[in-house]
Write a protein that holds these residues in place. Structure first.
Motif, short mmCIF file in Angstrom:
data_model
loop_
_atom_site.label_atom_id
_atom_site.label_comp_id
_atom_site.label_asym_id
_atom_site.label_seq_id
_atom_site.Cartn_x
_atom_site.Cartn_y
_atom_site.Cartn_z
N GLY A 1 -26.02 15.50 34.88
CA GLY A 1 -26.56 16.38 35.91
C GLY A 1 -25.49 16.61 36.97
N SER A 2 -25.60 17.73 37.68
CA SER A 2 -24.62 17.96 38.74
C SER A 2 -24.80 16.91 39.85
N THR A 3 -25.97 16.30 39.91
CA THR A 3 -26.21 15.25 40.91
C THR A 3 -25.18 14.13 40.80
N ILE B 1 -22.09 15.32 42.38
CA ILE B 1 -22.20 15.40 43.85
C ILE B 1 -21.91 14.04 44.46
N TYR C 1 -30.13 21.11 50.01
CA TYR C 1 -30.35 19.98 49.10
C TYR C 1 -29.84 18.68 49.74
N TYR D 1 -26.28 16.11 49.08
CA TYR D 1 -24.90 16.20 49.61
C TYR D 1 -24.75 15.18 50.73
N CYS E 1 -24.21 25.49 49.34
CA CYS E 1 -24.99 25.79 48.14
C CYS E 1 -25.24 27.30 48.11
N ASN F 1 -30.62 26.25 48.13
CA ASN F 1 -31.91 25.62 48.02
C ASN F 1 -32.15 24.86 49.33
N ASP G 1 -21.91 24.99 45.42
CA ASP G 1 -22.90 24.61 44.39
C ASP G 1 -23.59 25.88 43.89
N SER H 1 -25.71 26.11 41.30
CA SER H 1 -26.77 25.73 40.37
C SER H 1 -27.81 26.84 40.16
N SER I 1 -25.06 23.76 37.13
CA SER I 1 -26.08 22.90 36.50
C SER I 1 -26.74 23.65 35.34
N SER J 1 -29.64 22.52 34.33
CA SER J 1 -31.05 22.14 34.50
C SER J 1 -31.96 23.30 34.84
N LYS J 2 -31.47 24.17 35.72
CA LYS J 2 -32.35 25.17 36.34
C LYS J 2 -32.52 26.39 35.44
N ARG K 1 -30.20 16.40 31.68
CA ARG K 1 -29.22 15.97 32.69
C ARG K 1 -27.80 16.45 32.35
N ILE K 2 -27.52 17.71 32.63
CA ILE K 2 -26.18 18.24 32.37
C ILE K 2 -25.70 19.07 33.56
C1 LIG Z 1 -28.85 22.76 44.94
C2 LIG Z 1 -28.97 21.77 43.87
N1 LIG Z 1 -27.86 21.29 43.30
C3 LIG Z 1 -27.93 20.37 42.33
C4 LIG Z 1 -29.14 19.89 41.89
C5 LIG Z 1 -29.16 18.84 40.83
O1 LIG Z 1 -29.35 19.37 39.60
P1 LIG Z 1 -29.00 18.56 38.28
O2 LIG Z 1 -28.58 17.19 38.70
O3 LIG Z 1 -30.23 18.55 37.48
O4 LIG Z 1 -27.87 19.32 37.64
C6 LIG Z 1 -30.32 20.37 42.45
C7 LIG Z 1 -31.62 19.87 41.99
O5 LIG Z 1 -32.67 20.14 42.50
C8 LIG Z 1 -30.23 21.34 43.47
O6 LIG Z 1 -31.33 21.85 44.04
#
Ligand SMILES: Cc1ncc(COP(=O)(O)O)c(C=O)c1O
Length: 369
Positions: free
Chosen positions: A81-83, A86, A105, A108, A150, A154, A180, A182, A208, A210-211, A219-220
């Motif tokens: 995941g990008s998490t 981060i 988000y 960060y 971002c 978000n 970001d 995503s 990401s 995920s979205k 988780r990528i």
């Molecule tokens: C702005 C932003 N970046 C990154 C993520 C993380 O996404 P993931 O770890 O699933 O790639 C999220 C998840 O809600 C997000 O809102």
């Protein structure tokens, strides 16, 4: 940080004694169309890949991603995941002072705190619909070595254009900017906004899967970084960060460009049809203020006197999960966010919100009278 995110369908399902899949989750910002059916079939057929270790550095998947984006694979790293990426960035770069452009988000900020990096928030103005003012960012970021932006953001849905971001990054060459992206695939013509092909030496781009592809459980995520910054990030890379099924998913996505383009185009068409309808209905029937959003979710300011926990609870009673935005720095319990779903689910959620606001107004009128 483990807590503080949306998408907790497990908690609500336990309360209702139902399955998580019975919850209409409008708190997670994922593709309203669902995942790509062909991708799901491919994953089902390839389930046996989990019986072997994945590629330790996800090299083939990274090469496919880089090819698809016309960038050098040496500048790409993948994460769980990008998490995960981060949280790696402030540590690997040895940052000392960071600016987070918010409200945004929370991870960060949490990543900076985890690694002892001083972190300040620059909160975009509500009067500007939370659109980032790059001049204010430039002033606030002078002296900072790291900035998180971002785009689109978000939870606000606000977006800055590529020229403004490029000028900002050029103006502060000693500062690393983490952009970001995503949520960018939900925006029409994302390639005109994306910084992924930027050659600037101080720009990192997060991406990401995920979205847009609705595969958050796999988780990528990716980071694209110029070589000197990639060397620093690589020093903190973990083996087998991306599991075998996730690697199979990305390789499939990156080698089925026509199907992916058609899917994302259908996604954007759905959003373009559903978003204005939802906003128009709420504006016509309630005192809710919806902020303009470039993406698939909508930030809302609730009518005076109605708070997010109350709305959350009343929607949750109907098995609909919305995002209470009280824990975003720069917002308060006057805000909720909903992410669009299919036509019927959107209609049901909006009907409930309208009903809830009307009952609130009637109660106010009765007290006044
Ligand atoms: C702005 C932003 N970046 C990154 C993520 C993380 O996404 P993931 O770890 O699933 O790639 C999220 C998840 O809600 C997000 O809102």
């Amino acid at each position: 940080m483990i807590g503080g995110h949306g998408g907790n369908i497990y908690h609500l399902a336990r309360i209702h004694g139902c399955r998580p899949s019975d919850i209409c989750d409008m708190s997670a910002n994922v593709n309203p169309l669902g995942p790509m059916p062909d991708l799901m079939d491919h994953l089902a057929e390839n389930l046996p890949v989990i019986t072997a270790l994945p590629e330790v550095d996800a090299g083939s998947m990274i090469a496919a991603f880089a090819r698809q984006n016309a960038i050098d694979p040496q500048t790409v790293m993948a994460g769980n995941g990008s998490t995960q990426l981060i949280y790696r960035i402030p540590r690997a770069l040895g940052s000392r002072r960071a600016i987070v452009v918010g409200p945004t988000y929370a991870d960060y900020h949490d990543a900076c705190v985890m690694h002892g990096v001083a972190c300040e928030h620059l909160i975009c103005r509500e009067a500007d619909d939370f659109v980032p003012d790059t001049e204010r960012i430039r002033e606030a970021a002078a002296g900072a070595d790291l900035v998180f932006l971002c785009n689109p953001n978000n939870p606000t849905g606000a977006m800055a254009d590529r020229e403004a971001i490029t000028d900002l990054c050029r103006a502060l060459p000693e500062t690393v900017f983490v952009i970001d992206e995503s949520y960018l695939p939900f925006v029409p013509q994302p390639e005109t906004i994306s910084m992924i092909r930027s050659e600037l030496p101080n720009v990192l781009v997060l991406n990401s899967m995920s979205k847009a592809f609705r595969i958050p459980g796999l988780r990528i995520g990716f980071v694209k970084a110029p070589p000197p910054l990639m060397t620093k990030l690589a020093a903190y890379a973990l083996p087998w960060s991306v599991n075998s099924l996730a690697q199979a998913a990305v390789t499939w996505l990156m080698t089925h460009a026509d199907a992916v383009d058609a899917f994302l185009s259908e996604t954007r068409t759905l959003i373009a049809a559903e978003k204005p309808k939802a906003i128009a209905r709420l504006h016509a029937s309630t005192a809710i203020r919806c902020f303009p959003s470039a993406t698939t979710f909508i930030l809302m300011r609730l009518p005076a006197g109605l708070d997010a926990p109350t709305v959350w609870q009343q929607m949750a009673d109907q098995r609909i999960l919305v995002r209470d935005c009280a824990n975003f720095q720069g917002l308060s319990d006057a805000f909720i966010r909903i992410s669009l779903k299919n036509l019927a689910e959107n209609q049901r959620a909006i009907d409930l919100l309208v009903d809830l606001c009307r009952r609130h107004e009637n109660k106010g009128a009765a007290h006044a009278g």
